[in-house]
Write a protein that holds these residues in place. Sequence first.
Motif, PDB file in Angstrom:
ATOM      1  N   HIS A 119      78.458 110.148 -27.075  1.00 44.26           N
ATOM      2  CA  HIS A 119      77.853 110.445 -25.769  1.00 44.26           C
ATOM      3  C   HIS A 119      77.257 111.845 -25.762  1.00 44.26           C
ATOM      4  O   HIS A 119      76.165 112.064 -25.220  1.00 44.26           O
ATOM      5  CB  HIS A 119      78.896 110.323 -24.656  1.00 44.26           C
ATOM      6  N   GLY A 127      86.895 104.559 -22.418  1.00 44.27           N
ATOM      7  CA  GLY A 127      85.587 104.267 -22.988  1.00 44.27           C
ATOM      8  C   GLY A 127      85.718 103.260 -24.111  1.00 44.27           C
ATOM      9  O   GLY A 127      86.823 102.911 -24.541  1.00 44.27           O
ATOM     10  N   GLU A 144      87.030 109.518 -18.199  1.00 51.27           N
ATOM     11  CA  GLU A 144      86.003 108.831 -18.971  1.00 51.27           C
ATOM     12  C   GLU A 144      85.452 109.750 -20.061  1.00 51.27           C
ATOM     13  O   GLU A 144      85.242 110.942 -19.837  1.00 51.27           O
ATOM     14  CB  GLU A 144      84.864 108.376 -18.067  1.00 51.27           C
ATOM     15  N   SER A 145      85.217 109.182 -21.223  1.00 54.56           N
ATOM     16  CA  SER A 145      84.669 109.956 -22.331  1.00 54.56           C
ATOM     17  C   SER A 145      83.298 110.532 -21.994  1.00 54.56           C
ATOM     18  O   SER A 145      82.938 111.624 -22.450  1.00 54.56           O
ATOM     19  CB  SER A 145      84.569 109.085 -23.582  1.00 54.56           C
ATOM     20  N   THR A 146      82.545 109.829 -21.155  1.00 56.29           N
ATOM     21  CA  THR A 146      81.229 110.324 -20.746  1.00 56.29           C
ATOM     22  C   THR A 146      81.361 111.605 -19.931  1.00 56.29           C
ATOM     23  O   THR A 146      80.522 112.507 -20.041  1.00 56.29           O
ATOM     24  CB  THR A 146      80.486 109.267 -19.913  1.00 56.29           C
ATOM     25  N   LYS A 176      79.753 115.326 -20.785  1.00 58.03           N
ATOM     26  CA  LYS A 176      78.952 116.071 -19.808  1.00 58.03           C
ATOM     27  C   LYS A 176      79.512 117.478 -19.614  1.00 58.03           C
ATOM     28  O   LYS A 176      78.761 118.455 -19.530  1.00 58.03           O
ATOM     29  CB  LYS A 176      78.932 115.330 -18.465  1.00 58.03           C
TER      30      LYS A 176
END
Length: 219
Positions: A16, A152, A186-188, A192
């Motif tokens: 990501h 994720g 969340e891995s996202t 970020k």
Amino acid sequence: MKTALIIGSTGLVGSHLLDLLLDSDDYNKVITFVKRDTGIKHPKLTQYVIDFDKPETYKDLVQGDDFFCTIGTTIKKAGSKEAFRKVDFEYPRQFATFALQNKVKQFLIISSLDADANSGNFYLRTKGEIQDFLKGCSFESVSILQPSLLLGHRTEFRLGEKVGAFFMKTFTFLFLGKLKKYKPIESTAVAKALLKIAQRNNKGFKVYESDTIQQIADK
């Protein structure tokens, strides 16, 4: 315009992060170090396929501004404690050493909640040891991100994480106050936060726990 460097770009958070770096206007070049060709093509991307156990072959390639370390494994996947330590301590230590020598300014790394070099848990102790090593390095900025259970899609199946994620998501309402940092993330969101923290250009050594990581990602 800066150059970003990353190891672990094929992992849960790293994949990501790589997408974000390639889309970011803050970087005109992104360098990845991988064991095998990923097949990813992008005008900003330079991919070095290396043997991680032969540092003399890539030490001069660690040239840039911000180094992102998202590499990591499990003892089960690595096959032994020694193999796990090589991935989660030796490789980051080696790259950090080269980054320092080549005047990279920032080093950002994914660690774990409760990482402690004095822990009786081998996993947490290893994570704590690389944190302590980085704390002693003379980078302009070192950022340690300590996420809770990562959510994720992984390329490999991890039963323990699947079961843990199910129960923690089911009882997420219990993660209040001091327990908030243990809420799954969340891995996202971690990716970020990594990108946003890098743009802050903070000086010195700083640790970000999971709830703070989530707040940064949400801004």
